[in-house]
Design an enzyme around this catalytic site. Structure first.
Site, PDB file in Angstrom:
ATOM      1  N   LYS A 170       0.848  -1.201   0.000  1.00 31.83           N
ATOM      2  CA  LYS A 170       0.000   0.000   0.000  1.00 31.83           C
ATOM      3  C   LYS A 170       0.878   1.242   0.000  1.00 31.83           C
ATOM      4  O   LYS A 170       1.724   1.421   0.892  1.00 31.83           O
ATOM      5  CB  LYS A 170      -0.873  -0.017   1.255  1.00 31.83           C
ATOM      6  N   HIS A 299     -11.069  -6.511  -4.857  1.00 28.91           N
ATOM      7  CA  HIS A 299     -10.757  -5.491  -3.855  1.00 28.91           C
ATOM      8  C   HIS A 299     -11.169  -5.976  -2.469  1.00 28.91           C
ATOM      9  O   HIS A 299     -12.100  -6.771  -2.339  1.00 28.91           O
ATOM     10  CB  HIS A 299     -11.542  -4.227  -4.231  1.00 28.91           C
TER      11      HIS A 299
HETATM   12 MG    MG Z   1      -7.500  -0.175  -4.272  1.00 29.66          MG
END
Ligand code: MG
Length: 397
Positions: A170, A299
């Site tokens: 991330k 997701h």
């Molecule tokens: Mg995403």
């Protein structure tokens, strides 16, 4: 069979350390557990994102669902969540939780797991991706991840513990050059694993293209939502055509699928049974992608076990799922389902085989985490305590 009641319970489950991303920092996960009761004594389970706005959606839809037959899902969808009203009134997330519960009821009625109702099981177990976040230290001063060495060490820990073969790193938290170097360090530490990036649209097109150029020879599985909007994603694709682009932010609804394909914007659509308005709609979206030559992944929005089961049934039924679904699940300290957390073995999770979603509630745990939600409830956007204003501030490097 008729639906006679719809109940929901907010819950908050802690995580080891607060997770950081471009929009803020998560101290734990808030979800709403939904129970749909029928006149024959069956209870279907659902789950959706937490927050007062979702509870408001459920309260508005509740009287429309009562009296309906859970087998008549298309009638229910058209009544509660027709495409126009879904877009205008934004009920998609609450509706998705109700759809999970109706599918759970259908499975109980037919004695079949959900994946066998929506088309059949293409695979018995699902590969998942590890989710690597920058983290703040917890209240005990532990768990911080704020540099390359800590990120690689955390990745090694979760790969060893759960057997993941894909890593999701991330981004959008540290300056891009630092994140490029950390990606390269992860690639060196895990030469044979798939590694993807996701800065949650925190970058400009110029920065995204620069990152793609710098990582050209480092085997990026895909670059997810480097920028915001289909037009900006198309610019990244035009200027860095070698990189595989994925999205759950610019392309995340049914009506986005055709423009994406016609304009050749991106390669991997990240489906989500919540954002597409249920498992059946997400599966249909996956089939549309198949017809248009677009691959799909999945997701994650910080699911508890009921939503995780919904994801497993969807993933089991999608032949063109080419990427391991994302999952926040390994960060969760506990779950509200009976038997404790679902397990990763060799980076995979088994598709439940019981009727419906194949999971049941642990009532003691639900009440424990409901109590916690009264103190720690939160919506989807969480302010970063060390970066005031982060809810509205997205870095644009
Ligand atoms: Mg995403």
């Amino acid at each position: 069979m008729k639906i006679t009641d719809v109940r929901w319970t907010p819950a908050f489950i802690p995580i080891e350390s607060p997770l950081r991303y471009a929009f803020g920092a998560h101290p734990g996960f808030s979800r709403i557990i939904i129970e749909v009761q029928t006149d024959e004594g069956l209870v279907g389970l659902g789950e959706c994102y937490g927050g007062a706005s979702r509870e408001g959606q459920l309260a508005e839809m509740r009287p429309l669902l009562i009296g309906e037959d859970p087998m008549q899902l298309e009638r229910i969808r058209w009544k509660l969540a027709a495409p126009s009203s879904l877009k205008l009134f934004g009920h998609v997330l609450g509706f998705a939780g109700l759809e999970f519960a109706c599918l759970d009821l259908q499975g109980q009625i037919l004695g079949k797991p959900v994946c066998e109702i929506i088309g059949g099981k293409f695979r018995d177990e699902i590969d998942f991706s590890a989710y690597l976040f920058y983290r703040y230290a917890n209240d005990d001063g532990k768990g911080e991840i704020s540099n390359q060495d800590q990120m690689v060490a955390f990745a090694k820990e979760v790969v060893k513990k759960y057997g993941f073969e894909t890593l999701k790193y991330k981004n959008g938290v540290m300056p891009p050059d630092e994140e490029i170097e950390t990606f390269i360090a992860l690639r060196k530490a895990f030469p044979s694993l798939r590694i993807r990036l996701d800065p949650n649209a925190a970058w400009s097109v110029t920065t995204a293209v620069r990152v793609a150029r710098k990582l050209h020879d480092h085997d990026v599985e895909y670059l997810e939502d480097p920028v915001w909007g289909m037009r900006a994603m198309a610019r990244v694709n035009a200027k860095a055509p070698w990189i595989t682009l994925a999205s759950n932010m610019s392309v995340f609804a049914f009506e986005d699928l055709v423009p994406n394909a016609v304009m050749n914007i991106l390669d991997v659509v990240l489906l989500d049974p919540h954002w597409y308005g249920g498992v059946t709609r997400a599966r249909l979206a996956g089939q549309l992608c198949e017809a248009m030559g677009v691959d799909v992944g999945m997701h994650s929005g910080a699911e508890f076990g009921i939503s995780q089961a919904a994801m497993l049934h969807l993933a089991a039924s999608l032949p063109n799922l080419i990427a391991a679904p994302d999952s926040h699940y390994h960060h969760l300290a506990d779950d509200v389902i009976a038997g404790g957390k679902l397990k990763f073995v060799g980076g995979k999770m088994k598709v439940p085989t019981g009727p419906g979603l194949g999971v049941k509630l642990d009532r003691d745990k639900l009440s424990k985490y409901h109590e916690l939600s009264k103190k720690r409830a939160m919506g989807s956007w969480i302010e970063d305590p060390h970066r005031p204003g982060s809810i509205t501030y997205q870095p644009k490097w």
